[in-house]
Scaffold this motif. Structure first.
Motif, PDB file in Angstrom:
ATOM      1  N   MET A   1       2.402  -3.141   1.942  1.00 51.76           N
ATOM      2  CA  MET A   1       2.735  -3.552   0.596  1.00 51.76           C
ATOM      3  C   MET A   1       1.585  -3.221  -0.346  1.00 51.76           C
ATOM      4  SD  MET A   1       4.596  -7.221   0.206  1.00 51.76           S
ATOM      5  CE  MET A   1       5.110  -7.627   1.850  1.00 51.76           C
ATOM      6  N   ALA A   2       1.908  -2.661  -1.464  1.00 52.12           N
ATOM      7  CA  ALA A   2       0.884  -2.273  -2.430  1.00 52.12           C
ATOM      8  C   ALA A   2       0.573  -3.377  -3.426  1.00 52.12           C
ATOM      9  CB  ALA A   2       1.328  -1.024  -3.187  1.00 52.12           C
ATOM     10  N   GLN A   3       1.432  -4.376  -3.492  1.00 51.11           N
ATOM     11  CA  GLN A   3       1.259  -5.430  -4.489  1.00 51.11           C
ATOM     12  C   GLN A   3       1.193  -6.784  -3.793  1.00 51.11           C
ATOM     13  OE1 GLN A   3       4.534  -5.699  -7.247  1.00 51.11           O
ATOM     14  NE2 GLN A   3       3.216  -6.464  -8.879  1.00 51.11           N
ATOM     15  N   SER A   4       0.257  -7.626  -4.232  1.00 46.37           N
ATOM     16  CA  SER A   4       0.149  -8.989  -3.697  1.00 46.37           C
ATOM     17  C   SER A   4       0.849  -9.942  -4.653  1.00 46.37           C
ATOM     18  CB  SER A   4      -1.319  -9.404  -3.552  1.00 46.37           C
ATOM     19  OG  SER A   4      -1.973  -8.545  -2.654  1.00 46.37           O
TER      20      SER A   4
END
Length: 151
Positions: A1-4
């Motif tokens: 995943m690139a976004q938290s």
């Protein structure tokens, strides 16, 4: 995943020290607003801050970069300093060391919000100690009675 991503609702409760003066009714709205600002400045999102003269209830979203302990410490430290500046009446003001931080489901946010907004009426019938015990029981939190209400 690139976004938290994070969406954690918290109901935080904390009380004044037993030796501290209560927050006067005339000052409650300002104190609650100030605590809300502290929460927002801490990269969290205030939903509501309420309570009565001897304790505070916070409903907020926890930011993804802050721990619960950091948030509560920041709220209590900064609000205590600010409250002391309001009047000489508060020169000995202090919060107790402990707190409760309870996770709540998105499905009960409205119910929790209504509960916090109704604190003045609620505490005409229920003491803070009884209210706090009810939350601890509801959340199955083990505690030692001899330490839970001491400074």
């Amino acid at each position: 995943m690139a976004q938290s991503l994070c969406k954690i609702y918290l109901h935080i409760i904390f009380h004044i020290k037993t030796t501290s003066p209560c927050i006067l009714d005339d000052d409650l709205k300002r104190v609650h607003a100030y605590i809300g600002e502290i929460i927002n400045d801490s990269k969290c999102t205030t939903i509501w801050v309420g309570g009565v003269g001897d304790h505070v209830h916070v409903l907020c979203l926890l930011g993804r970069e802050v721990s619960i302990a950091q948030l509560v410490e920041t709220i209590k430290r900064n609000s205590s300093r600010w409250i002391k500046s309001l009047s000489p009446n508060y020169s000995w003001f202090a919060w107790q060391g402990g707190y409760a931080a309870l996770s709540i489901s998105q499905s009960v946010v409205d119910k929790t919000l209504a509960y916090i907004k109704n604190q003045k009426e609620h505490h005409k019938k229920t003491s803070f100690q009884d209210e706090y015990r009810q939350f601890l029981k509801l959340y199955n939190i083990e505690y030692d009675e001899k330490y839970v209400f001491t400074d």
